[in-house]
Design a protein around this motif. Structure first.
Motif, mmCIF file in Angstrom:
data_model
loop_
_atom_site.group_PDB
_atom_site.id
_atom_site.type_symbol
_atom_site.label_atom_id
_atom_site.label_comp_id
_atom_site.label_asym_id
_atom_site.label_seq_id
_atom_site.Cartn_x
_atom_site.Cartn_y
_atom_site.Cartn_z
ATOM 1 N N MET A 59 0.849 -1.206 0.000
ATOM 2 C CA MET A 59 0.000 0.000 0.000
ATOM 3 C C MET A 59 0.876 1.245 0.000
ATOM 4 O O MET A 59 1.838 1.330 0.755
ATOM 5 C CB MET A 59 -0.899 -0.016 1.238
ATOM 6 N N ASP A 60 0.533 2.182 -0.835
ATOM 7 C CA ASP A 60 1.327 3.394 -0.941
ATOM 8 C C ASP A 60 0.896 4.442 0.079
ATOM 9 O O ASP A 60 -0.212 4.407 0.590
ATOM 10 C CB ASP A 60 1.190 3.990 -2.338
ATOM 11 N N TYR A 61 1.789 5.361 0.336
ATOM 12 C CA TYR A 61 1.469 6.494 1.196
ATOM 13 C C TYR A 61 0.650 7.499 0.410
ATOM 14 O O TYR A 61 0.772 7.605 -0.792
ATOM 15 C CB TYR A 61 2.741 7.179 1.675
ATOM 16 N N THR A 67 0.057 22.370 5.311
ATOM 17 C CA THR A 67 -1.362 22.002 5.392
ATOM 18 C C THR A 67 -1.655 20.682 4.688
ATOM 19 O O THR A 67 -2.770 20.424 4.289
ATOM 20 C CB THR A 67 -2.234 23.109 4.768
ATOM 21 N N THR A 68 -0.645 19.853 4.558
ATOM 22 C CA THR A 68 -0.902 18.506 4.038
ATOM 23 C C THR A 68 -0.313 17.500 5.017
ATOM 24 O O THR A 68 0.582 17.811 5.788
ATOM 25 C CB THR A 68 -0.250 18.299 2.657
ATOM 26 N N ARG A 69 -0.817 16.294 4.964
ATOM 27 C CA ARG A 69 -0.258 15.280 5.850
ATOM 28 C C ARG A 69 -0.274 13.914 5.176
ATOM 29 O O ARG A 69 -0.981 13.690 4.203
ATOM 30 C CB ARG A 69 -1.019 15.222 7.170
ATOM 31 N N CYS A 70 0.512 13.004 5.722
ATOM 32 C CA CYS A 70 0.539 11.639 5.234
ATOM 33 C C CYS A 70 -0.596 10.855 5.889
ATOM 34 O O CYS A 70 -0.711 10.840 7.106
ATOM 35 C CB CYS A 70 1.884 11.007 5.568
ATOM 36 N N SER A 71 -1.403 10.233 5.061
ATOM 37 C CA SER A 71 -2.568 9.513 5.594
ATOM 38 C C SER A 71 -2.154 8.258 6.342
ATOM 39 O O SER A 71 -2.886 7.744 7.171
ATOM 40 C CB SER A 71 -3.508 9.147 4.448
ATOM 41 N N LYS A 72 -0.984 7.749 6.046
ATOM 42 C CA LYS A 72 -0.535 6.515 6.666
ATOM 43 C C LYS A 72 0.143 6.772 8.007
ATOM 44 O O LYS A 72 -0.134 6.095 8.993
ATOM 45 C CB LYS A 72 0.430 5.797 5.721
ATOM 46 N N GLY A 105 2.174 15.565 9.563
ATOM 47 C CA GLY A 105 2.199 16.629 8.575
ATOM 48 C C GLY A 105 3.496 16.613 7.786
ATOM 49 O O GLY A 105 4.569 16.526 8.360
ATOM 50 N N VAL A 106 3.377 16.693 6.469
ATOM 51 C CA VAL A 106 4.556 16.803 5.604
ATOM 52 C C VAL A 106 4.204 17.593 4.352
ATOM 53 O O VAL A 106 3.110 17.456 3.821
ATOM 54 C CB VAL A 106 5.111 15.431 5.162
ATOM 55 N N PHE A 117 7.710 15.031 1.223
ATOM 56 C CA PHE A 117 7.063 13.740 1.418
ATOM 57 C C PHE A 117 8.016 12.568 1.177
ATOM 58 O O PHE A 117 8.162 11.680 2.012
ATOM 59 C CB PHE A 117 5.856 13.655 0.489
ATOM 60 N N LEU A 118 8.670 12.585 0.020
ATOM 61 C CA LEU A 118 9.592 11.495 -0.304
ATOM 62 C C LEU A 118 10.779 11.473 0.638
ATOM 63 O O LEU A 118 11.164 10.422 1.147
ATOM 64 C CB LEU A 118 10.074 11.638 -1.752
ATOM 65 N N LEU A 119 11.348 12.652 0.873
ATOM 66 C CA LEU A 119 12.518 12.740 1.747
ATOM 67 C C LEU A 119 12.184 12.238 3.139
ATOM 68 O O LEU A 119 12.970 11.547 3.768
ATOM 69 C CB LEU A 119 12.998 14.191 1.822
ATOM 70 N N PHE A 120 11.002 12.581 3.596
ATOM 71 C CA PHE A 120 10.583 12.184 4.941
ATOM 72 C C PHE A 120 10.527 10.663 5.070
ATOM 73 O O PHE A 120 10.889 10.082 6.080
ATOM 74 C CB PHE A 120 9.220 12.799 5.245
ATOM 75 N N HIS A 121 10.058 9.990 4.025
ATOM 76 C CA HIS A 121 9.892 8.544 4.085
ATOM 77 C C HIS A 121 11.156 7.783 3.700
ATOM 78 O O HIS A 121 11.310 6.623 4.038
ATOM 79 C CB HIS A 121 8.725 8.121 3.197
ATOM 80 N N ILE A 122 12.032 8.455 2.966
ATOM 81 C CA ILE A 122 13.264 7.791 2.531
ATOM 82 C C ILE A 122 14.308 7.796 3.625
ATOM 83 O O ILE A 122 15.069 6.851 3.788
ATOM 84 C CB ILE A 122 13.805 8.464 1.250
ATOM 85 N N LYS A 123 14.352 8.884 4.395
ATOM 86 C CA LYS A 123 15.395 9.002 5.413
ATOM 87 C C LYS A 123 15.291 7.882 6.448
ATOM 88 O O LYS A 123 14.205 7.425 6.782
ATOM 89 C CB LYS A 123 15.319 10.381 6.083
#
Ligand SMILES: [Zn+2]
Ligand SMILES: [Zn+2]
Length: 44
Positions: free
Chosen positions: A1-3, A22-27, A31-32, A37-43
């Motif tokens: 499942m994708d973010y 004003t956006t966030r990751c649903s998973k 807030g990101v 978004f990508l950097l947050f999940h890749i790190k």
């Protein structure tokens, strides 16, 4: 499942750069920016 990035009305600090956004990751339910978004999940 994708973010998913979903918009929200409340401003919260970005999980990656700490700036307000004003956006966030649903998973993660954190807030990101779309640009962070990508950097947050890749790190590790
Ligand atoms: Zn950010
Ligand atoms: Zn996430």
């Amino acid at each position: 499942m994708d973010y998913l990035v979903i918009p929200k009305k409340k401003q919260t600090p970005c999980g990656h750069c700490q700036d307000k956004n004003t956006t966030r990751c649903s998973k993660c339910d954190i807030g990101v920016h779309v640009k962070c978004f990508l950097l947050f999940h890749i790190k590790k």
